[in-house]
Design an enzyme around this catalytic site. Structure first.
Site, mmCIF file in Angstrom:
data_model
loop_
_atom_site.group_PDB
_atom_site.id
_atom_site.type_symbol
_atom_site.label_atom_id
_atom_site.label_comp_id
_atom_site.label_asym_id
_atom_site.label_seq_id
_atom_site.Cartn_x
_atom_site.Cartn_y
_atom_site.Cartn_z
ATOM 1 C CG ASN A 42 -3.923 6.611 -6.934
ATOM 2 O OD1 ASN A 42 -3.789 7.384 -7.882
ATOM 3 N ND2 ASN A 42 -4.418 7.000 -5.763
ATOM 4 C CD1 TRP A 43 1.223 4.987 -11.165
ATOM 5 C CD2 TRP A 43 1.599 6.274 -12.975
ATOM 6 N NE1 TRP A 43 1.769 4.186 -12.151
ATOM 7 C CE2 TRP A 43 2.002 4.953 -13.270
ATOM 8 C CE3 TRP A 43 1.730 7.246 -13.962
ATOM 9 C CZ2 TRP A 43 2.529 4.594 -14.511
ATOM 10 C CZ3 TRP A 43 2.260 6.887 -15.195
ATOM 11 C CH2 TRP A 43 2.656 5.577 -15.461
ATOM 12 C CE LYS A 44 -1.841 8.247 -3.450
ATOM 13 N NZ LYS A 44 -1.937 8.441 -2.024
ATOM 14 C CG HIS A 56 -7.909 8.687 -3.412
ATOM 15 N ND1 HIS A 56 -7.242 9.513 -2.531
ATOM 16 C CD2 HIS A 56 -7.187 7.550 -3.490
ATOM 17 C CE1 HIS A 56 -6.148 8.888 -2.118
ATOM 18 N NE2 HIS A 56 -6.092 7.699 -2.676
ATOM 19 C CD GLU A 114 -4.104 11.371 -1.777
ATOM 20 O OE1 GLU A 114 -4.019 11.370 -3.018
ATOM 21 O OE2 GLU A 114 -3.390 10.646 -1.054
ATOM 22 C CD GLU A 173 -7.141 4.017 -1.008
ATOM 23 O OE1 GLU A 173 -6.114 3.460 -1.402
ATOM 24 O OE2 GLU A 173 -7.449 5.165 -1.315
ATOM 25 N N GLY A 186 -0.149 7.048 2.509
ATOM 26 C CA GLY A 186 1.066 7.833 2.327
ATOM 27 C C GLY A 186 1.781 8.141 3.624
ATOM 28 C CB SER A 241 1.333 2.400 4.033
ATOM 29 O OG SER A 241 1.281 3.819 4.160
ATOM 30 N N GLY A 273 -0.564 3.177 -3.804
ATOM 31 C CA GLY A 273 -0.141 4.529 -4.153
ATOM 32 C C GLY A 273 1.363 4.583 -4.389
ATOM 33 N N GLY A 274 2.094 5.070 -3.393
ATOM 34 C CA GLY A 274 3.541 5.277 -3.517
ATOM 35 C C GLY A 274 4.297 4.107 -4.137
HETATM 36 P P1 PGA Z 1 -0.257 4.781 -0.465
HETATM 37 O O1 PGA Z 1 -1.593 5.343 -1.167
HETATM 38 O O2 PGA Z 1 -0.100 3.350 -0.958
HETATM 39 O O3 PGA Z 1 0.833 5.683 -0.945
HETATM 40 O O4 PGA Z 1 -0.478 4.842 0.990
HETATM 41 C C1 PGA Z 1 -2.708 4.550 -1.408
HETATM 42 C C2 PGA Z 1 -3.733 5.362 -2.148
HETATM 43 O O5 PGA Z 1 -3.930 6.535 -1.791
HETATM 44 O O6 PGA Z 1 -4.364 4.904 -3.110
#
Ligand code: PGA
Length: 243
Positions: free
Chosen positions: A9-11, A92, A94, A164, A170, A206, A227-228
């Site tokens: 997930n590049w966000k 998600h 966010e 999640e 993050g 994470s 994500g990251g």
């Molecule tokens: P993260 O994000 O791996 O950067 O913690 C996961 C996500 O939000 O999909």
């Protein structure tokens, strides 16, 4: 046996030139699980071309609950399909916390993805305050049930679930493998009770190359939503190979 997945997930990250390098590197990863990447809308066309002929599936990060019409800024499931998208994140954390998405909206988004033939990756997870006050189970099951009641077992069988924990996204904090397994088992039981026996349940929050194998080794963890670490080709590839 549930399908194993590693989904990036590049966000809101990426640009035309670095995307090409990253996409081309991840298409060369070999492994047994399925891989997908959720790229920002403007880069779908670029990613569609870059992933052509590879086993990596193209995914989006969100979808409208509406089919078409006067919904400025929204992107429909059928538009995503036109760009070769096969999966899409819904709910998600966010989106839930920063953009006010309720359980009902998330459920309607899952339904509109399914209607267009996309696989929704339904995200659920509790905040730190909810965990600390002993509400984790209640929260994730409420979020799950809102979707499951709306789309029924037939719809559920077309979904992937992602747990999640909001406090681990993050932040560098990861749920321990035991904490992840506990929640995955609750979700597995709820899905089985709803009639979806083979649903894939991914962990996100994470995940990195150093902790992936331990998390993926849990009985009810069928892979990860990354994500990251999905922005770094070697890291994402190593996570993919940890499954
Ligand atoms: P993260 O994000 O791996 O950067 O913690 C996961 C996500 O939000 O999909």
């Amino acid at each position: 046996m549930s399908q194993k997945w590693v989904i990036g997930n590049w966000k809101m990250n990426g640009d035309l030139s670095s995307n090409i390098t990253l996409l081309s590197a991840i298409t060369h990863a070999s492994g047994t699980a399925k891989m997908a990447v959720c790229v920002p809308y403007p880069y779908l066309a670029q990613a569609q071309v870059a992933l052509q002929g590879s086993a990596v599936l193209l995914a989006a990060q969100d979808v409208s609950q509406f089919d078409k019409g006067a919904y400025t800024g929204e992107v429909s499931a059928s538009m995503l399909k036109e760009f070769g998208v096969t999966m899409v994140l819904v709910g998600h954390s966010e989106r839930r916390s920063l953009f006010g998405e309720t359980d009902d909206i998330v459920a309607a988004k899952a339904a509109s993805a399914i209607k267009a033939g996309l696989t929704p990756v339904v995200c659920v997870g509790e905040t730190l305050a909810e965990r600390d006050s002993g509400q984790a189970k209640e929260v994730v099951l409420r979020q799950f049930k809102a979707v499951s009641d709306y789309i029924g077992v037939e719809g559920l069988n077309q979904c992937v679930l992602a747990y999640e924990p909001v406090w681990a996204i993050g932040t560098g904090l990861t749920a321990t493998p035991e904490q992840a397994q506990e929640v995955h088992a609750w979700l597995r039981e709820a899905a089985t009770q709803a009639g979806a026996v083979d649903i894939s349940i991914l962990y996100g929050g994470s995940v990195k190359a150093v902790n992936a194998a331990e998390i993926f080794g849990q009985a009810d963890v069928d892979g990860g939503l990354i994500g990251g670490a999905s922005l770094v080709a070697e890291e994402f590839t190593a996570i993919y190979q940890a499954i």
